[in-house]
Design a protein around this motif. Structure first.
Motif, PDB file in Angstrom:
ATOM      1  N   LEU A   1      -1.713   4.789 -14.745  1.00  0.00           N
ATOM      2  CA  LEU A   1      -3.110   5.584 -14.985  1.00  0.00           C
ATOM      3  C   LEU A   1      -2.929   6.588 -15.928  1.00  0.00           C
ATOM      4  CD1 LEU A   1      -4.543   5.436 -11.430  1.00  0.00           C
ATOM      5  CD2 LEU A   1      -5.338   4.094 -13.411  1.00  0.00           C
ATOM      6  N   PRO A   2      -3.871   7.048 -16.518  1.00  0.00           N
ATOM      7  CA  PRO A   2      -3.749   8.606 -17.226  1.00  0.00           C
ATOM      8  C   PRO A   2      -3.464   9.579 -16.507  1.00  0.00           C
ATOM      9  CG  PRO A   2      -5.568   7.323 -17.981  1.00  0.00           C
ATOM     10  CD  PRO A   2      -4.987   6.494 -17.017  1.00  0.00           C
ATOM     11  N   LYS A   3      -2.341  10.477 -16.729  1.00  0.00           N
ATOM     12  CA  LYS A   3      -2.091  11.557 -15.948  1.00  0.00           C
ATOM     13  C   LYS A   3      -2.304  12.888 -16.427  1.00  0.00           C
ATOM     14  CE  LYS A   3       2.790  11.912 -16.414  1.00  0.00           C
ATOM     15  NZ  LYS A   3       4.126  11.947 -15.786  1.00  0.00           N
ATOM     16  N   ALA A   4      -2.221  13.043 -17.768  1.00  0.00           N
ATOM     17  CA  ALA A   4      -2.358  14.257 -18.669  1.00  0.00           C
ATOM     18  C   ALA A   4      -2.480  14.235 -20.019  1.00  0.00           C
ATOM     19  CB  ALA A   4      -0.989  15.069 -18.150  1.00  0.00           C
ATOM     20  N   VAL A   5      -3.091  15.140 -20.633  1.00  0.00           N
ATOM     21  CA  VAL A   5      -3.372  15.039 -22.141  1.00  0.00           C
ATOM     22  C   VAL A   5      -2.539  16.109 -22.683  1.00  0.00           C
ATOM     23  CG1 VAL A   5      -5.164  15.629 -23.910  1.00  0.00           C
ATOM     24  CG2 VAL A   5      -5.714  14.473 -21.573  1.00  0.00           C
TER      25      VAL A   5
ATOM     26  N   GLN B   1      -8.871  11.429 -18.920  1.00  0.00           N
ATOM     27  CA  GLN B   1      -9.367  10.267 -19.926  1.00  0.00           C
ATOM     28  C   GLN B   1     -10.615  11.224 -20.651  1.00  0.00           C
ATOM     29  OE1 GLN B   1      -8.526   7.208 -20.785  1.00  0.00           O
ATOM     30  NE2 GLN B   1      -9.751   7.155 -22.339  1.00  0.00           N
ATOM     31  N   LYS B   2     -11.297  11.809 -20.015  1.00  0.00           N
ATOM     32  CA  LYS B   2     -12.331  12.368 -20.064  1.00  0.00           C
ATOM     33  C   LYS B   2     -11.807  13.698 -21.207  1.00  0.00           C
ATOM     34  CE  LYS B   2     -16.729  14.822 -18.532  1.00  0.00           C
ATOM     35  NZ  LYS B   2     -17.582  15.048 -17.598  1.00  0.00           N
ATOM     36  N   ARG B   3     -10.917  14.247 -20.908  1.00  0.00           N
ATOM     37  CA  ARG B   3     -10.696  15.513 -21.674  1.00  0.00           C
ATOM     38  C   ARG B   3     -10.108  15.149 -22.970  1.00  0.00           C
ATOM     39  NH1 ARG B   3     -10.481  20.608 -23.365  1.00  0.00           N
ATOM     40  NH2 ARG B   3      -8.361  21.496 -23.711  1.00  0.00           N
ATOM     41  N   TYR B   4      -9.287  13.999 -22.679  1.00  0.00           N
ATOM     42  CA  TYR B   4      -8.800  13.200 -24.048  1.00  0.00           C
ATOM     43  C   TYR B   4      -9.742  12.811 -25.229  1.00  0.00           C
ATOM     44  CZ  TYR B   4      -6.404   9.730 -27.021  1.00  0.00           C
ATOM     45  OH  TYR B   4      -6.008   8.801 -28.115  1.00  0.00           O
TER      46      TYR B   4
ATOM     47  N   LEU C   1      -2.647  13.422 -27.265  1.00  0.00           N
ATOM     48  CA  LEU C   1      -1.948  12.385 -26.849  1.00  0.00           C
ATOM     49  C   LEU C   1      -2.306  12.155 -25.345  1.00  0.00           C
ATOM     50  CD1 LEU C   1       1.467  12.838 -28.308  1.00  0.00           C
ATOM     51  CD2 LEU C   1      -0.286  11.295 -28.954  1.00  0.00           C
ATOM     52  N   LEU C   2      -2.668  10.938 -24.863  1.00  0.00           N
ATOM     53  CA  LEU C   2      -2.905  10.674 -23.458  1.00  0.00           C
ATOM     54  C   LEU C   2      -1.678  10.161 -22.775  1.00  0.00           C
ATOM     55  CD1 LEU C   2      -5.261  10.552 -21.424  1.00  0.00           C
ATOM     56  CD2 LEU C   2      -5.691   8.021 -22.080  1.00  0.00           C
ATOM     57  N   VAL C   3      -1.145  10.812 -21.682  1.00  0.00           N
ATOM     58  CA  VAL C   3       0.044  10.534 -21.181  1.00  0.00           C
ATOM     59  C   VAL C   3      -0.032   9.976 -19.895  1.00  0.00           C
ATOM     60  CG1 VAL C   3       2.270  11.683 -19.973  1.00  0.00           C
ATOM     61  CG2 VAL C   3       1.071  12.530 -21.847  1.00  0.00           C
ATOM     62  N   HIS C   4       0.612   8.697 -19.527  1.00  0.00           N
ATOM     63  CA  HIS C   4       0.142   7.574 -18.424  1.00  0.00           C
ATOM     64  C   HIS C   4       1.440   7.878 -17.482  1.00  0.00           C
ATOM     65  CE1 HIS C   4      -2.289   5.919 -21.559  1.00  0.00           C
ATOM     66  NE2 HIS C   4      -2.894   5.309 -20.778  1.00  0.00           N
ATOM     67  N   ASN C   5       0.879   7.574 -16.253  1.00  0.00           N
ATOM     68  CA  ASN C   5       1.888   7.525 -15.261  1.00  0.00           C
ATOM     69  C   ASN C   5       2.608   6.413 -15.102  1.00  0.00           C
ATOM     70  OD1 ASN C   5       3.098   7.363 -12.611  1.00  0.00           O
ATOM     71  ND2 ASN C   5       1.470   8.709 -11.688  1.00  0.00           N
ATOM     72  N   THR C   6       3.995   6.599 -15.182  1.00  0.00           N
ATOM     73  CA  THR C   6       4.992   5.250 -15.395  1.00  0.00           C
ATOM     74  C   THR C   6       4.875   4.288 -14.296  1.00  0.00           C
ATOM     75  OG1 THR C   6       6.660   6.625 -14.526  1.00  0.00           O
ATOM     76  CG2 THR C   6       6.650   6.472 -16.701  1.00  0.00           C
ATOM     77  N   GLU C   7       4.381   4.855 -12.969  1.00  0.00           N
ATOM     78  CA  GLU C   7       4.540   4.005 -11.729  1.00  0.00           C
ATOM     79  C   GLU C   7       2.947   3.107 -11.668  1.00  0.00           C
ATOM     80  OE1 GLU C   7       5.164   6.402  -8.522  1.00  0.00           O
ATOM     81  OE2 GLU C   7       7.275   6.783  -9.065  1.00  0.00           O
TER      82      GLU C   7
END
Length: 760
Positions: free
Chosen positions: A61-65, A24-27, A52-58
């Protein structure tokens, strides 16, 4: 246990939350940088890249940018935006990004009233402190001079010509200016709809052909080249997704290997017997990346089947210290690995040069086997015999070395030599020099260079620089006398002709891959050509013939004579019209060898029956119609040579027509299909050597390379393509002036043709 699981879950949850906060901070940081850039306070590429902020499907939570390209919707890692911009936008990978500079004439003319200079376009502002010149139409002609010219008309009135466009950022600004114009055009006009997309089946098929091409190139096409920006741009242009090296070296490679392996083993099972071919038992000095030298040999093991096809088995990395016993074990393990306990299926082995003791031991232990040495290596070894033991050969090489060293490494002589080379031949070159006198390839090249430079060499002797060197250097005077001597050129031509004679026959053997029955005629042909050579150059036949006969005896095997007698291809028509085996061309010793070999190859209780059938074959031969059908020839449209229409006829006649020869027929069908050479397919071994140089640290890589070689060899042998890519490239450049041959060579691979057709 429950407490442990709970603790693990808490730790996992806390790790996910920490990763989410980091993402989130990186995004948010990238968003801030992009907003500033859009306002003109940052890098240019942020107008095309969106965080783009990629979220964990399960967990949600955000997991990657990621970074998304707004021009083509491709997504990239956000770790290095500058590098992404350089590789995706600047290098042309993005199909919708155009950074090519446009002529300034696409921006001008700008209509500016002559009475209102203050309303001039901001693009025409110049820095007064810079030195400028203007080019009038009359001075510049039709576009010569400066790259860009402002027009001479504004509106309906004539005004002085605009000076060169000078931007504050220099020439690099022209690309940025073109990008600005592109952006304006895209905002003014909507995006054009893309053409029809490839279906999933078409994409899968195209990638399958692409992967097959990479596999079958076996190192000539680098896996890393799949990530080249221009190749990525090509894939994008034709509507294909990016292909990553990991995709081709993982499951896809495993599946392709299994497919080739299953097909190969099925063909071996269908055949009643086979022959093992083994080449590579020779050692080459190599240097690894640490600068340490090591001796290595790459041994290829393949299987020859009675129907004329060959199948690859495996490659083996062998050190120079490997004894003959080790070679024997490798060959026997290969046989048992193919047919288990039914080792009688292996009719024999053909191998290139190494200690022949291994072949002899296996033959003595297994009476049904015929183990041969390679004829291609036998002819090459004969050239070495000439180099070491023919006095004329040694004298010519010694004289050529003296000449080459003087003309290559004495500056005054070399400059004069190059001057006359340029005058006579249009280009210059040094004479190739071997490291030592027994390097046959370089020695032969040195002879060719010397013969092709004869006119330039003679002219150098008349040049002043050579005369000055000869005054002070006794060696130069000797070389000068040698060049003037007609005898030197006669001897050089003779030795060069002898080497060429044997080398040409060896190359033909490598290309034709003759069967064992052809061995005796091959050596008879060599004897006749050597005799003609001796007569042409007035050289005593004794020494040369002695060397030929000694090499013949080293290579000779009784199977040569037996196959020659049993193969209907060599039957000779007598005065009565019968087609009889050519016993009259054998020596008494070779006739005995035929009897001994046949009795060895059959069971003991059948030996006398086989000899009786051999006598019947000797007196009755084959029906003339069948003999003529076997020996029927046609002209090869490629080489122009006459070739046997159906090479399999010799074996098929014994299996279908000559059924009364029950014992002799068993020997004949196993014997006459045997190959007399072990020459395998050729490929780029650099990847293999790179992996092998690292030893046990790269076992996984070694396994993958083994599978890659198997796939490539399987394909090449299936196409009967025994040449290397380097040879094809050399032929391509040699025939570069013939466009039709160039295009044929360029798309020779069927996989490339099908891949190309699919894209169209």
């Amino acid at each position: 246990m429950a407490a442990t699981n709970a603790g693990t879950s808490v730790e996992s949850a806390s790790a996910d939350e920490a990763a989410a906060k980091t993402a989130q901070k990186r995004y948010e940081g990238l968003l801030m940088v992009r907003n500033k850039a859009i306002k003109g306070k940052g890098a240019w590429y942020w107008t095309h890249l969106e965080p783009l902020l990629v979220h964990n499907t399960e967990t949600g939570l955000p997991k990657a940018v990621k970074l998304r390209c707004s021009l083509c919707d491709a997504a990239f890692s956000a770790s290095n935006p500058s590098r992404t911009a350089s590789e995706h936008l600047k290098r042309g990978t993005c199909p919708n990004f155009n950074s090519a500079a446009k002529p300034i004439s696409s921006i001008f003319p700008v209509v500016v009233p002559s009475s209102s200079p203050s309303s001039a376009s901001p693009f025409s502002v110049q820095h007064n402190h810079r030195k400028r010149t203007t080019t009038s139409p009359s001075a510049s002609g039709s576009g010569s001079g400066s790259l860009y010219h402002a027009p001479s008309r504004f509106g309906s009135g004539l005004v002085p010509q605009q000076p060169h466009l000078v931007l504050s950022g220099g020439k690099e600004d022209l690309g940025a200016l073109a990008m600005l114009e592109d952006s304006v055009k895209k905002l003014k006009s909507p995006k054009t709809s893309p053409g029809p997309a490839l279906s999933k089946a078409q994409i899968d098929s195209a990638i399958e052909f692409l992967s097959d091409w990479v596999y079958e190139s076996c190192g000539s096409v680098s896996f890393a080249s799949l990530e080249h920006p221009k190749f990525r741009a090509f894939l994008s242009q034709v509507g294909l997704p990016a292909v990553f090296p990991q995709e081709l070296t993982g499951a896809r490679l495993e599946a392709r290997f299994e497919e080739a392996k299953v097909e190969s083993e099925a063909r071996i099972r269908d055949a009643m017997f086979f022959q093992i071919a083994s080449d590579g038992w020779k050692w080459n000095e190599n240097v690894n990346e640490n600068g340490k030298s090591y001796d290595s040999g790459l041994v290829n093991l393949s299987v020859n089947l009675p129907n004329g096809t060959s199948l690859y088995r495996r490659a083996l990395f062998v050190t120079a210290s490997a004894p003959s016993k080790y070679a024997e074990e490798v060959l026997w393990e290969t046989i048992t690995g193919i047919c288990g306990n039914l080792v009688q299926q292996c009719a024999g082995i053909v191998a290139d040069r190494f200690k022949a003791k291994a072949l002899k031991n296996l033959e003595n232990q297994n009476h049904w086997m015929v183990n041969l040495t390679c004829q291609y290596q036998g002819f090459n070894s004969l050239v070495k015999d000439f180099a070491k033991e023919l006095p004329l050969f040694r004298a010519v090489v010694h004289n050529c070395l003296k000449l080459a060293n003087l003309f290559n490494y004495t500056s005054q002589v070399r400059n004069s030599f190059h001057k006359y080379q340029l005058q006579e031949y249009g280009h210059t070159w040094l004479l190739r020099v071997p490291l030592h006198e027994f390097e046959l390839g370089p020695v032969y090249a040195m002879m060719e260079d010397t013969l092709s430079s004869v006119r330039a060499l003679q002219l150098v002797l008349l040049d002043e620089p050579f005369k000055m060197v000869a005054i002070e250097d006794q060696g130069a005077r000797e070389v000068g006398d040698m060049i003037r001597d007609v005898g030197f050129w006669k001897d050089l031509e003779a030795v060069h002709g002898l080497v060429k004679l044997v080398k040409d026959m060896a190359q033909e053997i490598e290309a034709e891959r003759p069967l064992v029955g052809q061995c005796l005629p091959l050596w008879d042909d060599l004897r006749a050509k050597v005799k003609d050579w001796c007569s042409k150059f007035h050289i005593a036949e004794g020494v040369v013939e002695k060397l030929v006969e000694r090499r013949f005896k080293k290579n000779y095997h009784p199977a040569w004579a037996a196959a020659y007698i049993l193969d209907p291809l060599y039957l000779v028509r007598d005065t009565s019209g019968k087609y009889l085996p050519p016993f009259k061309y054998l020596t008494p010793e070779q006739e005995k060898d035929v009897d001994k070999l046949i009795t060895r190859l059959v069971a003991r209780d059948e030996a006398h029956i086989a000899l009786m059938e051999l006598m019947k074959w000797r007196t009755e031969g084959l029906d003339p119609v069948y003999a003529q059908a076997v020996q029927m020839k046609e002209r090869d449209p490629v080489t122009g040579k006459m070739r046997i229409v159906n090479p399999q006829s010799s074996r098929l006649v014994w299996e279908t027509y000559l059924t009364e020869f029950k014992s002799l027929g068993k020997v004949a069908v196993r014997l006459i299909f045997l190959h007399a050479t072990s020459c395998g397919f050729k490929c780029n071994w650099s990847l293999w050597r790179w992996v092998c140089a690292r030893g046990h640290h790269s076992r996984t890589a070694l396994n993958k390379v083994q599978k890659l070689i198997f796939i490539a060899a399987h394909s090449k042998l299936e196409r009967r393509d025994f040449s290397s890519d380097q040879e094809k490239d050399a032929e391509l450049f040699t025939l570069a002036n013939e466009s039709s041959k160039v295009s044929t060579a360029f798309v020779k691979s069927g996989k490339v043709l099908r891949f190309q057709a699919l894209l169209h």
